[in-house]
Motif scaffolding. Structure first.
Motif, mmCIF file in Angstrom:
data_model
loop_
_atom_site.group_PDB
_atom_site.id
_atom_site.type_symbol
_atom_site.label_atom_id
_atom_site.label_comp_id
_atom_site.label_asym_id
_atom_site.label_seq_id
_atom_site.Cartn_x
_atom_site.Cartn_y
_atom_site.Cartn_z
ATOM 1 N N GLU A 471 0.831 -1.207 0.000
ATOM 2 C CA GLU A 471 0.000 0.000 0.000
ATOM 3 C C GLU A 471 0.865 1.256 0.000
ATOM 4 O O GLU A 471 0.598 2.219 -0.729
ATOM 5 N N GLN A 472 1.919 1.243 0.801
ATOM 6 C CA GLN A 472 2.852 2.364 0.833
ATOM 7 C C GLN A 472 3.440 2.608 -0.551
ATOM 8 O O GLN A 472 3.534 3.754 -1.017
ATOM 9 N N GLY A 473 3.831 1.525 -1.225
ATOM 10 C CA GLY A 473 4.399 1.662 -2.560
ATOM 11 C C GLY A 473 3.378 2.114 -3.582
ATOM 12 O O GLY A 473 3.679 2.916 -4.474
ATOM 13 N N PHE A 474 2.142 1.617 -3.455
ATOM 14 C CA PHE A 474 1.102 1.968 -4.422
ATOM 15 C C PHE A 474 0.747 3.447 -4.351
ATOM 16 O O PHE A 474 0.598 4.115 -5.379
ATOM 17 N N PHE A 475 0.618 3.970 -3.134
ATOM 18 C CA PHE A 475 0.317 5.397 -2.983
ATOM 19 C C PHE A 475 1.431 6.259 -3.580
ATOM 20 O O PHE A 475 1.183 7.306 -4.172
ATOM 21 N N ILE A 491 -11.027 5.424 -13.103
ATOM 22 C CA ILE A 491 -9.839 4.597 -12.998
ATOM 23 C C ILE A 491 -10.235 3.139 -13.205
ATOM 24 O O ILE A 491 -11.103 2.620 -12.504
ATOM 25 N N PHE A 492 -9.605 2.474 -14.177
ATOM 26 C CA PHE A 492 -9.819 1.049 -14.398
ATOM 27 C C PHE A 492 -8.585 0.303 -13.889
ATOM 28 O O PHE A 492 -7.453 0.727 -14.133
ATOM 29 N N VAL A 493 -8.805 -0.799 -13.203
ATOM 30 C CA VAL A 493 -7.718 -1.646 -12.710
ATOM 31 C C VAL A 493 -7.747 -2.954 -13.482
ATOM 32 O O VAL A 493 -8.752 -3.673 -13.459
ATOM 33 N N TRP A 494 -6.641 -3.266 -14.160
ATOM 34 C CA TRP A 494 -6.561 -4.457 -15.006
ATOM 35 C C TRP A 494 -5.727 -5.519 -14.294
ATOM 36 O O TRP A 494 -4.529 -5.384 -14.133
ATOM 37 N N GLY A 495 -6.403 -6.584 -13.802
ATOM 38 C CA GLY A 495 -5.714 -7.637 -13.064
ATOM 39 C C GLY A 495 -5.776 -7.381 -11.571
ATOM 40 O O GLY A 495 -6.740 -6.822 -11.054
ATOM 41 N N GLY A 496 -4.756 -7.820 -10.858
ATOM 42 C CA GLY A 496 -4.744 -7.611 -9.397
ATOM 43 C C GLY A 496 -3.900 -8.625 -8.679
ATOM 44 O O GLY A 496 -2.918 -8.288 -8.025
ATOM 45 N N GLY A 497 -4.263 -9.918 -8.790
ATOM 46 C CA GLY A 497 -3.503 -10.967 -8.110
ATOM 47 C C GLY A 497 -3.405 -10.716 -6.620
ATOM 48 O O GLY A 497 -4.369 -10.325 -5.951
ATOM 49 N N THR A 499 -2.137 -8.347 -5.091
ATOM 50 C CA THR A 499 -2.216 -6.926 -4.702
ATOM 51 C C THR A 499 -3.641 -6.397 -4.747
ATOM 52 O O THR A 499 -3.883 -5.230 -4.439
ATOM 53 N N LEU A 500 -4.603 -7.241 -5.119
ATOM 54 C CA LEU A 500 -5.966 -6.765 -5.330
ATOM 55 C C LEU A 500 -6.569 -6.176 -4.063
ATOM 56 O O LEU A 500 -7.204 -5.104 -4.096
ATOM 57 N N GLU A 501 -6.383 -6.847 -2.931
ATOM 58 C CA GLU A 501 -6.927 -6.348 -1.669
ATOM 59 C C GLU A 501 -6.383 -4.962 -1.356
ATOM 60 O O GLU A 501 -7.125 -4.053 -0.955
ATOM 61 N N MET A 502 -5.082 -4.786 -1.561
ATOM 62 C CA MET A 502 -4.444 -3.502 -1.279
ATOM 63 C C MET A 502 -4.970 -2.405 -2.202
ATOM 64 O O MET A 502 -5.257 -1.291 -1.761
ATOM 65 N N ILE A 503 -5.113 -2.719 -3.498
ATOM 66 C CA ILE A 503 -5.570 -1.706 -4.455
ATOM 67 C C ILE A 503 -7.003 -1.288 -4.136
ATOM 68 O O ILE A 503 -7.350 -0.093 -4.166
ATOM 69 N N LYS A 504 -7.851 -2.255 -3.795
ATOM 70 C CA LYS A 504 -9.248 -1.929 -3.465
ATOM 71 C C LYS A 504 -9.347 -1.063 -2.220
ATOM 72 O O LYS A 504 -10.213 -0.192 -2.111
ATOM 73 N N LYS A 505 -8.436 -1.286 -1.299
ATOM 74 C CA LYS A 505 -8.420 -0.459 -0.095
ATOM 75 C C LYS A 505 -8.025 0.971 -0.432
ATOM 76 O O LYS A 505 -8.555 1.935 0.142
ATOM 77 N N ALA A 506 -7.093 1.129 -1.381
ATOM 78 C CA ALA A 506 -6.601 2.463 -1.750
ATOM 79 C C ALA A 506 -7.589 3.208 -2.636
ATOM 80 O O ALA A 506 -7.803 4.414 -2.464
ATOM 81 N N VAL A 533 -7.562 6.822 -16.465
ATOM 82 C CA VAL A 533 -6.360 6.222 -15.885
ATOM 83 C C VAL A 533 -6.532 4.704 -15.874
ATOM 84 O O VAL A 533 -7.600 4.204 -15.483
ATOM 85 N N LEU A 534 -5.501 3.979 -16.305
ATOM 86 C CA LEU A 534 -5.502 2.520 -16.202
ATOM 87 C C LEU A 534 -4.396 2.103 -15.248
ATOM 88 O O LEU A 534 -3.242 2.504 -15.406
ATOM 89 N N VAL A 535 -4.753 1.309 -14.241
ATOM 90 C CA VAL A 535 -3.762 0.716 -13.340
ATOM 91 C C VAL A 535 -3.511 -0.711 -13.812
ATOM 92 O O VAL A 535 -4.423 -1.539 -13.810
#
Length: 601
Positions: A471-475, A491-497, A499-506, A533-535
């Motif tokens: 999360e620190q790195g993503f921000f 913002i569209f998020v493509w994939g996750g694996g 890191t998905l939980e962290m991205i959804k939290k952010a 924006v595409l992540v």
């Protein structure tokens, strides 16, 4: 001396030259980048030259300016050449340094360089040319520098080691290197080899009868006085021994491959205590090991396919570490970290310059960066990991503790077997990447996270502690983009694996897509027509789909920093602005160091 520096596109030749200028700042040396000289002379960028005049015109300019430059120097010079430079133009008197990275043939995607063949994908374009160039570099290089992944000017320990490798100022190297026929290809190259390695404290030079002619073997023995040699039999014998008794007597060790049969005839010629008996196939183990009491040393070098097999071989070696050496092999070099772990703990251990004779042999840089006296080690765990920047990024932090950092490959289905064995072997710190972040969460005492990227072994409680710095790195990566909730729908998020939980939290209000199906993860969600924006959070694999090109996002944030990332390719296709995951990685790594330091307090 003039040194021509060659290597694939994007390997990092120009950045290396900047570091070399630091290393050699007290010496009278010129540094010339041929591409930069062409741009100055013509008044156009390389991209414009390709676009306006084509590749043939550019190559002729390269050749002319190269030959002009050779006439100028009155002092030493490093001359950086483009990846496609015609190496046949280089005179034999010019030393050729091939700067190579282990990821070279994975392919690279460039956002700021001209496409050479726009009719194919950027990866296909790179790889087709890369295979051809690889062979040309190999045939012409006088020296190969296998450069570590992710080395920058803020990595002090890594740069110290690099300086010693490039200036040949290393001492007390230890280990063994196999002399190859290309090292003795001509007198010029052989002299350069001797300048690099003679009197450097290398334990052994190996001379193999299947790689060198009898004349080359005799030359090495004669012209490297004071060095210790291993003479290795690898060719089947026909009748009497073809090797002279003189050569056998000069060698410190004579290595006999068990595949050639029993060593009884050899033992009639030389003392048994100088014989190494080598086995490369574990199926003959028990018959082979019966000779241990009769000869000087056993070297077991089987192809190892699992961590359980690795541990068995390790335990065998430790039972008699003065008389046994264990060198596991693999097709993809996945046991390189283990060979580094064994540095200083067994008689025979090889490192390599360039390709060497086995992919599991560490490079000279990795060998020198690796301490001998160590009680534990740190590692990045994942699959793949050979591209990982973690060993270099964390080297300063761990060097102060005399702890090495390795890249350890663990396939998705191996975690339960591999992780306890790594702990047994001394793993004390770990950076965890795909596909094991969820697995890591299962081994720690904390149970509040579903995915973890950082581990620390507590010696007192004999338990693992963990956290996630994703999360620190993503921000840090997205720099506040979309932090206002109503804007997150763009913002569209493509994939996750993992890191998905962290991205959804952010960014909980973003739109999430599966990179395998291309469909929204929440089918009830009202999807905007296109993102701003595409992540990108998906790996390069046959299962990963490309998003629609008509989306045309203005910005692509990529969680991956690898140069063949499909996120980078998508940004190129859409002409979008692009932010590499290197920013995220660096922030993650800083968070990991903070966590490890806190755990040790």
């Amino acid at each position: 001396m003039i040194t021509a520096v060659v290597g694939h596109r994007g390997t990092g030749k120009s950045e290396l030259m900047k570091r070399l200028q630091i290393y050699l700042r007290d010496q009278n040396v010129d540094f010339v980048d041929l591409d930069e000289e062409i741009e100055k002379k013509i008044g156009k960028s390389i991209g414009d030259l390709f676009f306006d005049h084509g590749e043939d015109y550019f190559r002729e300019l390269e050749r002319q300016l190269f030959l002009e430059t050779l006439q100028k120097p009155q002092k030493d010079m490093y001359l950086v050449l483009g990846a496609g430079f015609d190496l046949s133009v280089i005179p034999e008197s010019v030393r050729v340094l091939w700067v190579k990275r282990i990821t070279d043939l994975d392919g690279r995607i460039f956002l700021n360089r001209p496409r050479l063949n726009p009719e194919v994908s950027p990866i296909e374009e790179y790889q087709k040319r890369g295979v051809i160039r690889e062979e040309k570099y190999k045939n012409r290089a006088d020296e190969v520098y296998l450069m570590p992944e992710g080395i920058f000017e803020n990595h002090h320990h890594a740069m110290t080691v690099e300086k010693s490798v490039l200036t040949h100022t290393y001492l007390n190297v230890g280990g063994a290197i196999t002399v190859l026929s290309e090292h003795i290809l001509n007198e010029h190259r052989w002299q350069l080899f001797k300048n690099r390695f003679a009197n450097k404290g290398i334990s052994y030079f190996e001379l193999r009868d299947d790689l060198l002619s009898p004349e080359q073997i005799q030359k090495a023995l004669t012209e490297l006085p004071g060095e210790e040699f291993i003479y290795s039999f690898r060719l089947p014998l026909e009748g009497s021994f073809p090797t002279s008794t003189e050569i056998l007597q000069k060698a410190k060790w004579v290595d006999w491959a068990w595949e050639l049969g029993k060593p009884d005839e050899l033992l009639k010629l030389i003392p048994a205590e100088k014989v190494i008996l080598s086995l490369h196939d574990g199926r003959q183990f028990y018959e082979w090991s019966g000779y241990e009491s009769k000869i000087g040393h056993l070297k077991f070098a089987p192809e190892v396919n699992s961590y359980s097999e690795l541990l068995s071989g390790h335990q065998w070696q430790k039972e008699n570490d003065k008389k046994r050496s264990y060198l596991p092999r693999s097709k993809e070099g996945r046991w390189e970290w283990y060979r580094l772990l064994q540095k200083g703990h067994q008689e025979i251990n090889f490192w390599r310059e360039g390709d060497g004779t086995a992919s599991d042999q560490p490079s000279l840089w990795k060998w020198l960066a690796n301490p001998e006296l160590k009680n534990k080690f740190a590692a990045v765990l994942g699959d793949p990991v050979r591209h990982s920047y973690t060993p270099v990024e964390q080297s300063d932090f761990f060097n102060r503790k005399n702890v090495p950092v390795y890249a350890v490959s663990i396939r998705r289905d191996e975690w339960d077997e591999a992780f306890p064995i790594l702990t047994k072997l001394g793993l004390g710190y770990a950076a965890v990447t795909a596909p094991h972040k969820e697995h890591a969460a299962e081994v720690v005492t904390e149970k509040n996270l579903q995915a973890i990227n950082t581990l620390f072994f507590d010696e007192t409680s004999k338990t693992w502690k963990g956290t996630s710095t994703d999360e620190q790195g993503f921000f840090e990566l997205i720099e506040g983009v979309g932090m206002i909730a109503p804007l997150q729908k763009h913002i569209f998020v493509w994939g996750g694996g993992g890191t998905l939980e962290m991205i959804k939290k952010a960014i909980p209000h973003a739109t999430y897509f599966s990179s395998r199906s291309g469909k929204p993860r929440d089918e009830s969600f009202e999807v905007p027509e296109s993102p701003k924006v595409l992540v990108w959070a998906a790996p390069r694999s046959i299962e990963t789909l490309m998003p629609p090109l008509e989306w045309k996002p203005a910005m692509v944030f990529d969680l991956n920093y690898k140069e063949d990332s499909p996120g980078r390719e998508y940004a190129q296709l859409c002409a979008a602005n692009y932010q590499s995951g290197l920013t995220m990685f660096t922030a993650q790594a800083q968070g990991q160091r903070t966590f490890w330091k806190k755990c040790e307090e």
